[in-house]
Motif scaffolding. Structure first.
Motif, mmCIF file in Angstrom:
data_model
loop_
_atom_site.group_PDB
_atom_site.id
_atom_site.type_symbol
_atom_site.label_atom_id
_atom_site.label_comp_id
_atom_site.label_asym_id
_atom_site.label_seq_id
_atom_site.Cartn_x
_atom_site.Cartn_y
_atom_site.Cartn_z
ATOM 1 N N CYS A 64 43.988 48.022 44.287
ATOM 2 C CA CYS A 64 43.572 47.337 45.204
ATOM 3 C C CYS A 64 41.829 46.741 45.711
ATOM 4 O O CYS A 64 41.247 46.482 46.317
ATOM 5 C CB CYS A 64 43.630 47.600 46.586
ATOM 6 S SG CYS A 64 45.445 47.190 46.493
ATOM 7 N N GLN A 65 41.396 47.820 44.795
ATOM 8 C CA GLN A 65 39.392 47.644 44.741
ATOM 9 C C GLN A 65 38.672 46.936 43.590
ATOM 10 O O GLN A 65 37.950 46.877 43.767
ATOM 11 C CB GLN A 65 39.082 49.125 45.347
ATOM 12 C CG GLN A 65 39.323 50.221 45.922
ATOM 13 C CD GLN A 65 38.733 49.198 47.595
ATOM 14 O OE1 GLN A 65 37.503 49.277 47.425
ATOM 15 N NE2 GLN A 65 39.630 49.105 48.700
ATOM 16 N N GLY A 66 39.917 46.453 42.972
ATOM 17 C CA GLY A 66 39.130 45.739 41.475
ATOM 18 C C GLY A 66 39.469 45.953 40.163
ATOM 19 O O GLY A 66 39.322 45.519 39.279
ATOM 20 N N PRO B 57 36.175 34.563 42.146
ATOM 21 C CA PRO B 57 36.969 35.448 41.855
ATOM 22 C C PRO B 57 37.743 34.828 40.771
ATOM 23 O O PRO B 57 38.193 33.612 41.467
ATOM 24 C CB PRO B 57 37.955 35.239 43.381
ATOM 25 C CG PRO B 57 36.292 35.392 44.267
ATOM 26 C CD PRO B 57 35.388 33.958 43.084
ATOM 27 N N PRO C 236 31.223 49.315 41.908
ATOM 28 C CA PRO C 236 31.936 49.700 42.719
ATOM 29 C C PRO C 236 31.846 47.526 43.130
ATOM 30 O O PRO C 236 32.759 47.090 43.263
ATOM 31 C CB PRO C 236 31.926 50.725 43.467
ATOM 32 C CG PRO C 236 31.540 52.080 43.382
ATOM 33 C CD PRO C 236 30.501 50.628 42.026
ATOM 34 N N GLU C 237 30.675 47.112 43.906
ATOM 35 C CA GLU C 237 30.728 45.805 44.498
ATOM 36 C C GLU C 237 30.816 44.798 43.544
ATOM 37 O O GLU C 237 31.233 43.836 43.955
ATOM 38 C CB GLU C 237 29.142 45.985 45.059
ATOM 39 C CG GLU C 237 28.984 46.854 46.538
ATOM 40 C CD GLU C 237 30.006 46.607 47.376
ATOM 41 O OE1 GLU C 237 30.154 44.728 47.849
ATOM 42 O OE2 GLU C 237 30.345 47.437 48.035
ATOM 43 N N LYS D 30 34.934 44.413 43.281
ATOM 44 C CA LYS D 30 35.187 43.982 44.286
ATOM 45 C C LYS D 30 35.007 42.446 44.645
ATOM 46 O O LYS D 30 36.186 41.473 45.211
ATOM 47 C CB LYS D 30 34.402 44.717 45.190
ATOM 48 C CG LYS D 30 35.470 45.800 45.715
ATOM 49 C CD LYS D 30 34.103 46.871 47.463
ATOM 50 C CE LYS D 30 34.933 48.323 47.644
ATOM 51 N NZ LYS D 30 34.207 48.764 48.654
ATOM 52 N N LEU E 135 37.439 39.701 43.084
ATOM 53 C CA LEU E 135 38.901 39.998 43.984
ATOM 54 C C LEU E 135 39.130 38.231 44.284
ATOM 55 O O LEU E 135 38.285 38.132 45.209
ATOM 56 C CB LEU E 135 39.159 40.993 45.097
ATOM 57 C CG LEU E 135 39.826 42.223 44.138
ATOM 58 C CD1 LEU E 135 39.225 43.517 45.509
ATOM 59 C CD2 LEU E 135 40.572 42.384 43.999
#
Length: 266
Positions: free
Chosen positions: A151-153, A209, A254-255, A258, A261
């Motif tokens: 869920c965080q990519g 995305p 991490p960004e 995201k 998504l």
């Protein structure tokens, strides 16, 4: 793309380091194929990881035993197998399988561990197809064991759907994610989480995305063979460290994950 244009084939990986585990593996593969058929997935490709230079790979007996079982059982009538004898489990076996699926004219590859097949049903496949129609080029499944990452990519090939032509166009899975040639790499290597590398490439290619996440409705379970439970524990416990390490290797954060998504989870 409309739902009628979506042609999904499944891609599984299989190996048994010990000869005494081959029969049980074949039975588990049969059960997984039946579950896929029940979910409307009738085209199945099984890749056997048989790298002779890796002690963790297959014992060398599974491919022939699988081919013999496929010839005898009607369950395997639309199932094909390939053996990857020079390469790794995370990249080579899958890229070899993608090449076959591309030849067969499929539009999407449902990559999964046979242990995760218990989560696959008509409802899940329907959700995946809807996500594709809404523009997704990859669809991850938020299984309980890995939901926080997915869920965080950080899409994971434990169970994921990929647009085959799009994945093929960027070279498939990246060699940077290659599994090292020793049995227990989770303490030292970042390999085994790099499925998100092609996801990032696709997002950059299309400048939008491209990744949707769906939740399973079937109450399944990932059944890990007893001889692999300790390795599975290390694998799960090291996931976040390896994700962070792989992102650092490729100069991402991490960004960036995201940003791949799409704005919904179904």
């Amino acid at each position: 793309m409309t739902q009628d244009e979506i042609r999904i084939g499944a891609l599984l990986r299989a190996y048994s380091p010990k000869p005494e585990g081959v029969d049980n593996l074949l039975q588990n593969l049969l059960v997984a194929v039946v579950r896929l058929h029940n979910a409307g997935i009738n085209n199945v490709q099984i890749g056997v990881w048989a790298d002779k230079d890796n002690p963790a790979a297959d014992c060398g007996l599974t491919y022939n035993a699988l081919c013999e079982r496929m010839a005898r059982s009607t369950v395997f009538r639309n199932t094909r197998a390939h053996e990857s004898t020079n390469g790794d489990l995370f990249v080579t076996v899958l890229n070899d399988g993608l090449a076959f699926q591309h030849i067969y004219g499929l539009s999407h590859s449902l990559i999964l561990s046979w242990e995760a097949a218990s989560y696959v049903d008509l409802d899940l496949i329907g959700k995946m197809k809807q996500a594709v129609c809404d523009g997704a080029l990859a669809v991850g499944v938020a299984l309980p064991e890995i939901a926080e990452f997915v869920c965080q990519g950080a899409i994971m090939n434990t169970l994921a759907l990929w647009n085959l032509n799009e994945l093929y166009s960027i070279g498939g899975f990246d060699k940077l994610d290659t599994k090292p040639r020793y049995a227990d790499h989770y303490a030292e290597s970042n390999a085994g989480v790099g499925e998100f590398i092609p996801l990032l490439k696709l997002a950059e290619k299309h400048q939008r995305p491209v990744y949707a996440v769906v939740k399973p409705t079937q109450q399944g379970t990932i059944e890990v063979p007893s001889e692999r439970k300790e390795l599975q524990r290390k694998k799960l416990e090291s996931k976040q460290r390896r994700i962070n390490g792989m992102l650092k290797e490729i100069g991402k954060t991490p960004e960036n994950l995201k940003l791949t998504l799409m704005p919904y989870i179904i």
